[in-house]
Design an enzyme around this catalytic site. Structure first.
Site, PDB file in Angstrom:
ATOM      1  N   ASP A  43      43.243   1.105  53.335  1.00  0.00           N
ATOM      2  CA  ASP A  43      41.907   0.535  53.493  1.00  0.00           C
ATOM      3  C   ASP A  43      41.548   0.469  54.968  1.00  0.00           C
ATOM      4  O   ASP A  43      40.407   0.169  55.318  1.00  0.00           O
ATOM      5  CB  ASP A  43      41.853  -0.879  52.910  1.00  0.00           C
ATOM      6  CG  ASP A  43      41.697  -0.884  51.399  1.00  0.00           C
ATOM      7  OD1 ASP A  43      40.916  -0.080  50.888  1.00  0.00           O
ATOM      8  OD2 ASP A  43      42.350  -1.700  50.741  1.00  0.00           O
ATOM      9  N   LYS A  84      49.481  -5.821  59.680  1.00  0.00           N
ATOM     10  CA  LYS A  84      50.039  -4.571  59.161  1.00  0.00           C
ATOM     11  C   LYS A  84      50.667  -3.710  60.248  1.00  0.00           C
ATOM     12  O   LYS A  84      51.408  -2.776  59.949  1.00  0.00           O
ATOM     13  CB  LYS A  84      48.981  -3.805  58.375  1.00  0.00           C
ATOM     14  CG  LYS A  84      48.633  -4.505  57.072  1.00  0.00           C
ATOM     15  CD  LYS A  84      48.066  -3.580  56.029  1.00  0.00           C
ATOM     16  CE  LYS A  84      47.958  -4.286  54.680  1.00  0.00           C
ATOM     17  NZ  LYS A  84      47.424  -3.418  53.630  1.00  0.00           N
TER      18      LYS A  84
END
Length: 406
Positions: free
Chosen positions: A123, A75
């Site tokens: 998250d 990410k």
């Protein structure tokens, strides 16, 4: 659970917007942006001949995103890239001239970035990327996290100077709250999931991920015949599957999307043939994949270029973490976080099931690529599940195992 893609759009052309966003030229743009990052290097690709033999396949390659840009997760490629690009676009508009990534640290561009605030829900890993991107360009970041995000992951985001806000409920609740507050405050939401009327920025986040495949194809001597990639809202799976289809055409591999059984929003969407939200269940150990509603643009892509969908249990994910940490037959040791090895968990389950092997045409000649999407982004959790500290696993490899294969 396992099913082949039966959607009527399967193997049809991608939507033109998706083809442009996730194609070869787009990945080249991402690579050019990365060349201006001081800590950029292509992540390693490891060959695991011992595990390949155990699984009855020809070769197994693991693209290890646990070392990406100092953030320990794939990410790092998405959120920060989108932030940088959005700052350049705003600077170009305000300054009345084109502004390139090479100008990102120019005083006049920094002045524009300083007036911008980027928000997202996370998250853990996506928020770190957005926060790091904001810090790199001199912008402000406000990151929304739900109650299931560990304090260690919150601290890892906050160290980039982001303002952290806790939200009651699940990841999906934090997405809604981030969107609501950002709209009130006039901030820019950099989300890795889309919703009606909000597609371009999640598309840019997905665009960042395409460099994973670009690098892997450069590191491999031959393209893979099979790819197993995990999904949360579907962004990375869609980005990788689309890029492989666009780059390889009819030579593209059989692509399988892997979900946690306790948060199987992509699997259930594939089963229904349309985006569906699944009920909240007991939390999964695969915390970075604990998403209950798919990204519509990710599903638009996956309905066309994914070939199969399956789920794995928490025990499968933990078993992969331990197998990679304690390799055999000369394989390298790899640190895979709770979500990082889910694609490999899918391969192991498929390889052990004769019906799945046949459906996927998985055999002794298969060349399989999986992606370790994260390292030990929560070191304490990793040690509790594996019984070894991440540094101890890393130190068992005296030299880099980055290499070509296939």
């Amino acid at each position: 659970m396992f099913l082949l893609n039966q959607h009527p759009d399967h193997r049809t052309l991608l939507d033109p917007v998706d083809a442009e966003t996730l194609g070869v030229a787009a990945a080249g743009t991402v690579e050019r942006f990365l060349s201006h990052r001081r800590n950029h290097a292509a992540t390693p690709l490891h060959l695991l001949p011992g595990l390949a033999a155990e699984l009855g396949i020809g070769e197994l390659a693991v693209k290890d995103e646990g070392q990406r840009l100092g953030l320990g997760s794939f990410k790092a490629l998405g959120g920060a890239y989108a932030v940088m690009l959005l700052v350049l676009e705003e600077a170009s508009k305000r300054l009345g001239r084109p502004v390139d990534v090479a100008d990102l640290h120019a005083p006049e561009v920094k002045a524009v970035a300083g007036g911008m605030t980027f928000a997202c829900a996370t998250d853990g890993n996506h928020g770190r990327s957005v926060a790091q991107g904001a810090e790199l360009v001199g912008a402000r970041a406000v990151i929304f996290v739900h109650g299931g995000v560990s304090d260690e992951r919150v601290a890892a985001i906050a160290r980039f100077g982001a303002e952290m806000r806790r939200v009651a409920g699940t990841y999906d609740d934090s997405v809604l709250e981030a969107s609501r507050v950002a709209k009130e405050q006039g901030w820019t939401v950099v989300s890795d999931t889309s919703w009606p009327g909000y597609e371009r920025i999640p598309g840019l986040v997905m665009q960042g991920y395409t460099v994973i495949v670009r690098e892997a194809l450069q590191q491999l001597d031959r393209p893979p015949t099979h790819v197993f990639v995990q999904a949360g809202v579907g962004g990375i799976a869609a980005a990788l599957a689309a890029h492989l289809a666009l780059a390889l055409g009819e030579q593209r591999p059989i692509f399988t999307v892997v979900d946690p059984a306790r948060a199987a929003c992509i699997f259930e969407t594939a089963k229904a043939g349309r985006p569906v939200k699944v009920a909240h269940a007991e939390p999964t150990v695969m915390a970075m994949l604990e998403c209950y509603e798919p990204s519509p643009i990710a599903w638009r892509v996956l309905s066309r270029v994914a070939d199969a969908f399956m789920t794995v249990e928490d025990a499968d994910a933990v078993a992969v973490m331990n197998r990679l940490a304690r390799p055999s037959a000369g394989d390298p040791a790899i640190v895979a976080g709770e979500s990082g090895g889910a694609g490999l968990a899918g391969l192991r389950r498929a390889a052990a099931d004769p019906a799945m092997r046949a459906a996927l045409r998985l055999d002794a000649s298969s060349r399989v690529l999986v992606v370790n999407t994260e390292g030990a982004t929560d070191p304490g959790r990793y040690e509790a599940l594996v019984g070894l500290a991440p540094d101890a696993v890393h130190s068992s490899n005296p030299t880099s195992t980055r290499q070509g294969g296939f």
